[in-house]
Design a protein around this motif. Structure first.
Motif, PDB file in Angstrom:
ATOM      1  N   ASN A  19     -10.948  -1.610   0.336  1.00  0.00           N
ATOM      2  CA  ASN A  19      -9.524  -1.406   0.562  1.00  0.00           C
ATOM      3  C   ASN A  19      -8.635  -2.194  -0.381  1.00  0.00           C
ATOM      4  OD1 ASN A  19     -10.003   0.358   2.694  1.00  0.00           O
ATOM      5  ND2 ASN A  19     -10.004  -1.263   4.219  1.00  0.00           N
ATOM      6  N   THR A  35       0.828  -1.209   0.000  1.00  0.00           N
ATOM      7  CA  THR A  35       0.000   0.000   0.000  1.00  0.00           C
ATOM      8  C   THR A  35       0.857   1.251   0.000  1.00  0.00           C
ATOM      9  OG1 THR A  35      -1.767  -1.165   1.198  1.00  0.00           O
ATOM     10  CG2 THR A  35      -1.815   1.238   1.237  1.00  0.00           C
ATOM     11  N   SER A  36       1.917   1.246   0.793  1.00  0.00           N
ATOM     12  CA  SER A  36       2.813   2.393   0.858  1.00  0.00           C
ATOM     13  C   SER A  36       3.456   2.683  -0.495  1.00  0.00           C
ATOM     14  CB  SER A  36       3.891   2.145   1.914  1.00  0.00           C
ATOM     15  OG  SER A  36       4.859   3.174   1.901  1.00  0.00           O
ATOM     16  N   PHE A  44      -7.344   0.166  -5.786  1.00  0.00           N
ATOM     17  CA  PHE A  44      -6.518   1.365  -5.901  1.00  0.00           C
ATOM     18  C   PHE A  44      -6.761   1.975  -7.277  1.00  0.00           C
ATOM     19  CE2 PHE A  44      -4.520  -1.345  -2.833  1.00  0.00           C
ATOM     20  CZ  PHE A  44      -3.964  -0.511  -1.890  1.00  0.00           C
ATOM     21  N   LYS A  55      -6.010   5.486 -10.053  1.00  0.00           N
ATOM     22  CA  LYS A  55      -5.058   6.555 -10.378  1.00  0.00           C
ATOM     23  C   LYS A  55      -5.434   7.164 -11.705  1.00  0.00           C
ATOM     24  CE  LYS A  55      -0.079   7.306 -11.195  1.00  0.00           C
ATOM     25  NZ  LYS A  55      -0.175   7.859 -12.560  1.00  0.00           N
ATOM     26  N   PHE A  81      -1.201   6.152  -6.626  1.00  0.00           N
ATOM     27  CA  PHE A  81      -2.496   5.498  -6.512  1.00  0.00           C
ATOM     28  C   PHE A  81      -3.213   5.968  -5.242  1.00  0.00           C
ATOM     29  CE2 PHE A  81      -0.748   2.488  -9.564  1.00  0.00           C
ATOM     30  CZ  PHE A  81      -1.866   2.162 -10.312  1.00  0.00           C
ATOM     31  N   THR A  82      -4.540   5.953  -5.304  1.00  0.00           N
ATOM     32  CA  THR A  82      -5.378   6.277  -4.155  1.00  0.00           C
ATOM     33  C   THR A  82      -6.174   5.048  -3.768  1.00  0.00           C
ATOM     34  OG1 THR A  82      -5.586   8.585  -4.880  1.00  0.00           O
ATOM     35  CG2 THR A  82      -7.198   7.781  -3.279  1.00  0.00           C
ATOM     36  N   GLN A  83      -6.144   4.715  -2.486  1.00  0.00           N
ATOM     37  CA  GLN A  83      -6.868   3.542  -2.006  1.00  0.00           C
ATOM     38  C   GLN A  83      -8.335   3.894  -1.789  1.00  0.00           C
ATOM     39  OE1 GLN A  83      -5.376   1.919   1.680  1.00  0.00           O
ATOM     40  NE2 GLN A  83      -6.117  -0.140   1.197  1.00  0.00           N
ATOM     41  N   HIS A 132       0.907   4.098  -2.961  1.00  0.00           N
ATOM     42  CA  HIS A 132       0.636   5.507  -2.659  1.00  0.00           C
ATOM     43  C   HIS A 132       1.765   6.382  -3.186  1.00  0.00           C
ATOM     44  CE1 HIS A 132      -2.303   4.582   0.885  1.00  0.00           C
ATOM     45  NE2 HIS A 132      -2.888   4.523  -0.286  1.00  0.00           N
ATOM     46  N   GLN A 133       2.995   5.940  -3.056  1.00  0.00           N
ATOM     47  CA  GLN A 133       4.137   6.702  -3.564  1.00  0.00           C
ATOM     48  C   GLN A 133       4.056   6.873  -5.081  1.00  0.00           C
ATOM     49  OE1 GLN A 133       7.901   5.085  -2.272  1.00  0.00           O
ATOM     50  NE2 GLN A 133       7.260   4.988  -0.124  1.00  0.00           N
TER      51      GLN A 133
END
Length: 385
Positions: free
Chosen positions: A52, A37-38, A55, A57, A45-47, A41-42
């Motif tokens: 959950n 997930t980390s 993701f 983008k 992408f948005t969760q 996000h980098q």
């Protein structure tokens, strides 16, 4: 972690502090999900707050959607170059195996053609039938007999209850693409603690039905409306052991079935109005409309909510409460607020057209096949492109 045998540098009562997660530990799966997930996000992408595992983008032609199940990942989007860049990023970060265009995902076959997408679990179905030893058995026309009565006391206990539980678990997963077995599996799953011979006989009847429909699955056409519509129903006090009600719903996006459920209510309803009221509130909290927004789809509001209980509809439209509906005050205010906001529109329809009956009660052979024909199911795979 306790020091392994042969390691002598540790003092009594000392443990090892892990600086990196080890495969097989209880916390390893959480650490893996946290790390993945980390990194996503980098990358930008948005969760999804509503699922959950999803993701997203970008937007328009650069929109990407990524679906995660442990370490299996499915990527889709309109721009193939963007998809390749995501794959390259994941490979550099974690080292992945690129399986190309999706054919199978978690046991579900994906067949694409110019007309749409077909989801099927044919191989999984045949594996269940093979393990049960009924590949040569005669087929049946419906998954569960209408007059079947099951309880926790009739019949002898099974000598091998694990077999019953294993089949139920596999049937629950099979219902991902077979909505027509949802009611039967829900009902049979009530007896996994102490299964008896009549319960096993009912499972064999269901498996014989599946033997006759191994290739049937969900079809999502290429050209489809983006109008959501939902059918809700409740079978009041239908459980003979607890007198709890069984509720069910199915949600369509255009002509495509995208969500369905059959579930016993957690509390006993004192009236059919209360029964429907509590379940209509669950639609307001249903994730399907919000997940579609994550895919940047513009929904046409209000969403039609079809119900065959006129009393429940009148309560939402009538601002006056009396003693018989006092206990429904909170539930009905929540639903009524969504009606006033234009999010949903309650609509009455005849019971003979209530598709949610498919998920709340056993049906006659004629009604079963009629409702099944309305679920957007097809029997043959489209030719893959």
């Amino acid at each position: 972690m306790k020091p392994p045998e042969g390691y002598t540098r540790a003092k009594p009562a000392q443990v090892c502090c892990l600086v990196k997660s080890l495969y097989g530990l209880k916390q390893a799966r959480r650490q893996w999900n946290k790390e993945l997930t980390s990194k996503l996000h980098q990358y930008g992408f948005t969760q999804s707050a509503h699922d959950n595992c999803l993701f997203v983008k970008g937007s328009n032609v650069n929109f990407l959607a990524l679906l995660v199940h442990v370490d299996d990942i499915l990527i889709t989007g309109a721009n193939e170059a963007e998809i390749l860049r995501v794959k390259q990023f994941l490979h550099q970060t974690f080292t992945i195996k690129d399986m190309g265009y999706a054919r199978y995902f978690l046991g579900v076959e994906l067949a694409r053609s110019s007309s749409g997408l077909f989801l099927n679990q044919r191989k999984y179905t045949l594996d269940i039938l093979k393990d049960a030893g009924i590949l040569d058995a005669k087929t049946t026309d419906y998954p569960m007999s209408k007059g079947l009565k099951l309880d926790t006391e009739t019949g002898t206990l099974l000598s091998n209850p694990e077999r019953y539980r294993r089949v139920i678990g596999r049937l629950l997963y099979l219902s991902l693409t077979r909505p027509y077995i949802t009611y039967a599996v829900q009902r049979l799953s009530q007896f996994i603690q102490s299964p008896r011979q009549p319960h096993w006989d009912a499972i064999l009847h269901l498996l014989r039905y599946l033997k006759g429909t191994p290739t049937k699955g969900l079809f999502f056409p290429t050209h489809n409306s983006l109008q959501l519509k939902a059918f809700f129903d409740a079978d009041w006090a239908s459980c003979p052991m607890t007198r709890k009600s069984l509720t069910g719903y199915c949600i369509f996006l255009g002509s495509s079935l995208i969500s369905w459920k059959s579930k016993k209510q957690t509390t006993i309803s004192r009236s059919s109005q209360e029964n429907h009221g509590a379940w209509h509130q669950s639609f307001v909290n249903c994730e399907s409309p919000y997940v579609l927004k994550d895919f940047q789809l513009s929904l046409s509001l209000p969403i039609p909510l079809y119900c065959d209980n006129k009393a429940a509809i009148h309560i939402y439209e009538n601002l006056v409460f009396h003693e018989r509906t006092k206990h429904l005050d909170i539930d009905c205010h929540i639903v009524r607020q969504q009606v006033l906001n234009g999010f949903i529109q309650t609509t009455h329809l005849s019971a003979k057209h209530q598709l949610a009956d498919f998920f709340t009660k056993p049906l006659t052979s004629h009604l079963f096949h009629f409702f099944r024909s309305k679920m957007g199911l097809v029997n043959l795979n489209p030719s893959p492109s």
